[in-house]
Design a protein around this motif. Structure first.
Motif, PDB file in Angstrom:
ATOM      1  N   ARG A  27      81.053  21.542  46.685  1.00  0.00           N
ATOM      2  CA  ARG A  27      82.108  22.236  47.435  1.00  0.00           C
ATOM      3  C   ARG A  27      81.506  23.139  48.504  1.00  0.00           C
ATOM      4  O   ARG A  27      82.031  23.236  49.611  1.00  0.00           O
ATOM      5  N   PHE A  28      80.411  23.814  48.170  1.00  0.00           N
ATOM      6  CA  PHE A  28      79.742  24.688  49.135  1.00  0.00           C
ATOM      7  C   PHE A  28      79.227  23.860  50.315  1.00  0.00           C
ATOM      8  O   PHE A  28      79.377  24.257  51.475  1.00  0.00           O
ATOM      9  N   LYS A  29      78.650  22.694  50.025  1.00  0.00           N
ATOM     10  CA  LYS A  29      78.178  21.810  51.096  1.00  0.00           C
ATOM     11  C   LYS A  29      79.345  21.314  51.950  1.00  0.00           C
ATOM     12  O   LYS A  29      79.222  21.218  53.182  1.00  0.00           O
ATOM     13  N   ASN A  30      80.471  20.998  51.324  1.00  0.00           N
ATOM     14  CA  ASN A  30      81.666  20.591  52.077  1.00  0.00           C
ATOM     15  C   ASN A  30      82.136  21.714  52.995  1.00  0.00           C
ATOM     16  O   ASN A  30      82.557  21.469  54.127  1.00  0.00           O
ATOM     17  N   GLU A  31      82.090  22.945  52.495  1.00  0.00           N
ATOM     18  CA  GLU A  31      82.484  24.103  53.291  1.00  0.00           C
ATOM     19  C   GLU A  31      81.587  24.223  54.524  1.00  0.00           C
ATOM     20  O   GLU A  31      82.076  24.423  55.648  1.00  0.00           O
ATOM     21  N   ILE A  32      80.293  24.076  54.339  1.00  0.00           N
ATOM     22  CA  ILE A  32      79.348  24.156  55.459  1.00  0.00           C
ATOM     23  C   ILE A  32      79.641  23.052  56.475  1.00  0.00           C
ATOM     24  O   ILE A  32      79.703  23.311  57.682  1.00  0.00           O
ATOM     25  N   ARG A  33      79.841  21.815  56.009  1.00  0.00           N
ATOM     26  CA  ARG A  33      80.134  20.697  56.925  1.00  0.00           C
ATOM     27  C   ARG A  33      81.402  20.968  57.731  1.00  0.00           C
ATOM     28  O   ARG A  33      81.437  20.752  58.940  1.00  0.00           O
ATOM     29  N   ALA A  34      82.445  21.448  57.060  1.00  0.00           N
ATOM     30  CA  ALA A  34      83.712  21.716  57.748  1.00  0.00           C
ATOM     31  C   ALA A  34      83.550  22.841  58.778  1.00  0.00           C
ATOM     32  O   ALA A  34      84.072  22.754  59.897  1.00  0.00           O
ATOM     33  N   LEU A  35      82.830  23.894  58.411  1.00  0.00           N
ATOM     34  CA  LEU A  35      82.623  25.001  59.353  1.00  0.00           C
ATOM     35  C   LEU A  35      81.814  24.564  60.567  1.00  0.00           C
ATOM     36  O   LEU A  35      82.098  24.982  61.700  1.00  0.00           O
ATOM     37  N   LYS A  36      80.817  23.722  60.362  1.00  0.00           N
ATOM     38  CA  LYS A  36      80.035  23.201  61.495  1.00  0.00           C
ATOM     39  C   LYS A  36      80.908  22.336  62.398  1.00  0.00           C
ATOM     40  O   LYS A  36      80.824  22.425  63.634  1.00  0.00           O
ATOM     41  N   LYS A  37      81.728  21.498  61.787  1.00  0.00           N
ATOM     42  CA  LYS A  37      82.621  20.637  62.568  1.00  0.00           C
ATOM     43  C   LYS A  37      83.619  21.488  63.358  1.00  0.00           C
ATOM     44  O   LYS A  37      83.904  21.197  64.526  1.00  0.00           O
ATOM     45  N   ALA A  38      84.108  22.559  62.749  1.00  0.00           N
ATOM     46  CA  ALA A  38      85.032  23.474  63.443  1.00  0.00           C
ATOM     47  C   ALA A  38      84.334  24.151  64.610  1.00  0.00           C
ATOM     48  O   ALA A  38      84.864  24.240  65.714  1.00  0.00           O
ATOM     49  N   ARG A  39      83.118  24.628  64.369  1.00  0.00           N
ATOM     50  CA  ARG A  39      82.332  25.280  65.433  1.00  0.00           C
ATOM     51  C   ARG A  39      82.045  24.305  66.568  1.00  0.00           C
ATOM     52  O   ARG A  39      82.275  24.606  67.738  1.00  0.00           O
ATOM     53  N   ASP A  40      81.560  23.119  66.225  1.00  0.00           N
ATOM     54  CA  ASP A  40      81.191  22.138  67.239  1.00  0.00           C
ATOM     55  C   ASP A  40      82.417  21.629  68.001  1.00  0.00           C
ATOM     56  O   ASP A  40      82.294  21.220  69.155  1.00  0.00           O
ATOM     57  N   GLY A  41      83.566  21.665  67.346  1.00  0.00           N
ATOM     58  CA  GLY A  41      84.810  21.241  67.997  1.00  0.00           C
ATOM     59  C   GLY A  41      85.501  22.354  68.762  1.00  0.00           C
ATOM     60  O   GLY A  41      86.559  22.149  69.352  1.00  0.00           O
ATOM     61  N   VAL A  95      97.223  32.310  62.723  1.00  0.00           N
ATOM     62  CA  VAL A  95      97.042  31.721  61.400  1.00  0.00           C
ATOM     63  C   VAL A  95      97.617  30.306  61.359  1.00  0.00           C
ATOM     64  O   VAL A  95      96.981  29.376  60.846  1.00  0.00           O
ATOM     65  N   VAL A  96      98.807  30.120  61.931  1.00  0.00           N
ATOM     66  CA  VAL A  96      99.406  28.778  61.976  1.00  0.00           C
ATOM     67  C   VAL A  96      98.508  27.835  62.774  1.00  0.00           C
ATOM     68  O   VAL A  96      98.268  26.691  62.362  1.00  0.00           O
ATOM     69  N   ASN A  97      97.963  28.310  63.899  1.00  0.00           N
ATOM     70  CA  ASN A  97      97.045  27.485  64.685  1.00  0.00           C
ATOM     71  C   ASN A  97      95.811  27.109  63.865  1.00  0.00           C
ATOM     72  O   ASN A  97      95.322  25.976  63.947  1.00  0.00           O
ATOM     73  N   GLY A  98      95.284  28.053  63.075  1.00  0.00           N
ATOM     74  CA  GLY A  98      94.127  27.773  62.239  1.00  0.00           C
ATOM     75  C   GLY A  98      94.410  26.689  61.204  1.00  0.00           C
ATOM     76  O   GLY A  98      93.612  25.768  61.023  1.00  0.00           O
ATOM     77  N   ILE A  99      95.557  26.770  60.566  1.00  0.00           N
ATOM     78  CA  ILE A  99      95.930  25.749  59.575  1.00  0.00           C
ATOM     79  C   ILE A  99      96.135  24.409  60.274  1.00  0.00           C
ATOM     80  O   ILE A  99      95.708  23.362  59.784  1.00  0.00           O
ATOM     81  N   LYS A 100      96.763  24.443  61.438  1.00  0.00           N
ATOM     82  CA  LYS A 100      96.966  23.203  62.217  1.00  0.00           C
ATOM     83  C   LYS A 100      95.618  22.593  62.601  1.00  0.00           C
ATOM     84  O   LYS A 100      95.435  21.378  62.514  1.00  0.00           O
ATOM     85  N   GLU A 101      94.662  23.430  63.010  1.00  0.00           N
ATOM     86  CA  GLU A 101      93.320  22.934  63.339  1.00  0.00           C
ATOM     87  C   GLU A 101      92.662  22.278  62.118  1.00  0.00           C
ATOM     88  O   GLU A 101      92.057  21.213  62.228  1.00  0.00           O
ATOM     89  N   LEU A 102      92.787  22.922  60.969  1.00  0.00           N
ATOM     90  CA  LEU A 102      92.210  22.347  59.742  1.00  0.00           C
ATOM     91  C   LEU A 102      92.826  20.984  59.445  1.00  0.00           C
ATOM     92  O   LEU A 102      92.113  20.021  59.168  1.00  0.00           O
ATOM     93  N   HIS A 103      94.161  20.898  59.526  1.00  0.00           N
ATOM     94  CA  HIS A 103      94.854  19.653  59.185  1.00  0.00           C
ATOM     95  C   HIS A 103      94.624  18.566  60.225  1.00  0.00           C
ATOM     96  O   HIS A 103      94.292  17.428  59.870  1.00  0.00           O
ATOM     97  N   ASP A 104      94.791  18.902  61.500  1.00  0.00           N
ATOM     98  CA  ASP A 104      94.771  17.876  62.554  1.00  0.00           C
ATOM     99  C   ASP A 104      93.369  17.522  63.047  1.00  0.00           C
ATOM    100  O   ASP A 104      93.070  16.363  63.288  1.00  0.00           O
ATOM    101  N   LYS A 105      92.517  18.515  63.206  1.00  0.00           N
ATOM    102  CA  LYS A 105      91.199  18.272  63.799  1.00  0.00           C
ATOM    103  C   LYS A 105      90.123  17.997  62.739  1.00  0.00           C
ATOM    104  O   LYS A 105      89.254  17.164  62.944  1.00  0.00           O
TER     105      LYS A 105
END
Length: 193
Positions: A27-41, A95-105
């Protein structure tokens, strides 16, 4: 006042043989991957990871990452500040934009939406703590039978059903799948808060 970044450690050593702890490490590794993808995006409403690595402590190796520092989380901010309707609107929009980013991007569900995971960073509200995310597109599901997924007091009906009904005859009549609608439920509670 000097600004410092925040370090988040995985509390389990990488080499552990314990199956539950290995799941937490994944789960920690998944968190890191998602945060990197968010940063890079360039996702503006997700906390920014700076870098990650592993460090040896007393002959065990632990994963960690460094992220930007929030000036406050939403819980403390609401205790310490009187905010206008316009500020509430901006907060809700971020906050809504953040959740939308998580779901859509990122195609992930947060599943741990609560005031302590919303951070005020340089005038913008950002979502952090992606440690319980689940991916829409991957087959890797790390949840175990009847596991509590999410924050006490903020659980969606599906999360409660998972805790109480999963693996029993009641699972046939109660949804135990924690997906985007569970985030929407937690988001609604957060906006009400």
């Amino acid at each position: 006042e000097a600004e410092y970044d925040i370090i988040k450690f995985c509390k389990y050593p990488i080499a552990t043989l314990d199956e539950i702890k290995q799941t937490r490490i994944k789960r920690f590794k998944n968190e890191i991957r998602a945060l990197k993808k968010a940063r890079d995006g360039g996702l503006s409403n997700i906390i920014e990871i700076k870098f990650n690595d592993a460090i040896e402590i007393e002959n065990d190796e632990f994963l960690y990452y460094v992220m930007e520092r929030g000036h406050s989380d939403l819980l403390d901010y609401m205790k310490d500040n009187e905010i206008s309707d316009q500020q509430k609107f901006v907060l809700c929009k971020d906050v809504v934009n953040g959740i939308k980013e998580l779901h859509d991007k990122l195609e992930v569900y947060h599943r741990d939406i609560k005031p302590e995971n919303i951070f005020f960073v340089d005038g913008t509200w950002k979502i952090g703590d992606l440690g319980l995310i689940d991916s829409r597109s991957e087959d890797q599901h790390l949840d175990v039978l009847r596991e509590k997924i999410g924050p006490s007091g903020w659980l969606s009906p599906e999360a409660v059903n998972k805790m109480l009904c999963e693996g029993t005859v009641l699972e046939d009549i109660h949804c135990c799948i924690i997906k985007e609608y569970s985030d929407v439920f937690q988001l609604g509670k957060l906006l009400w808060y």
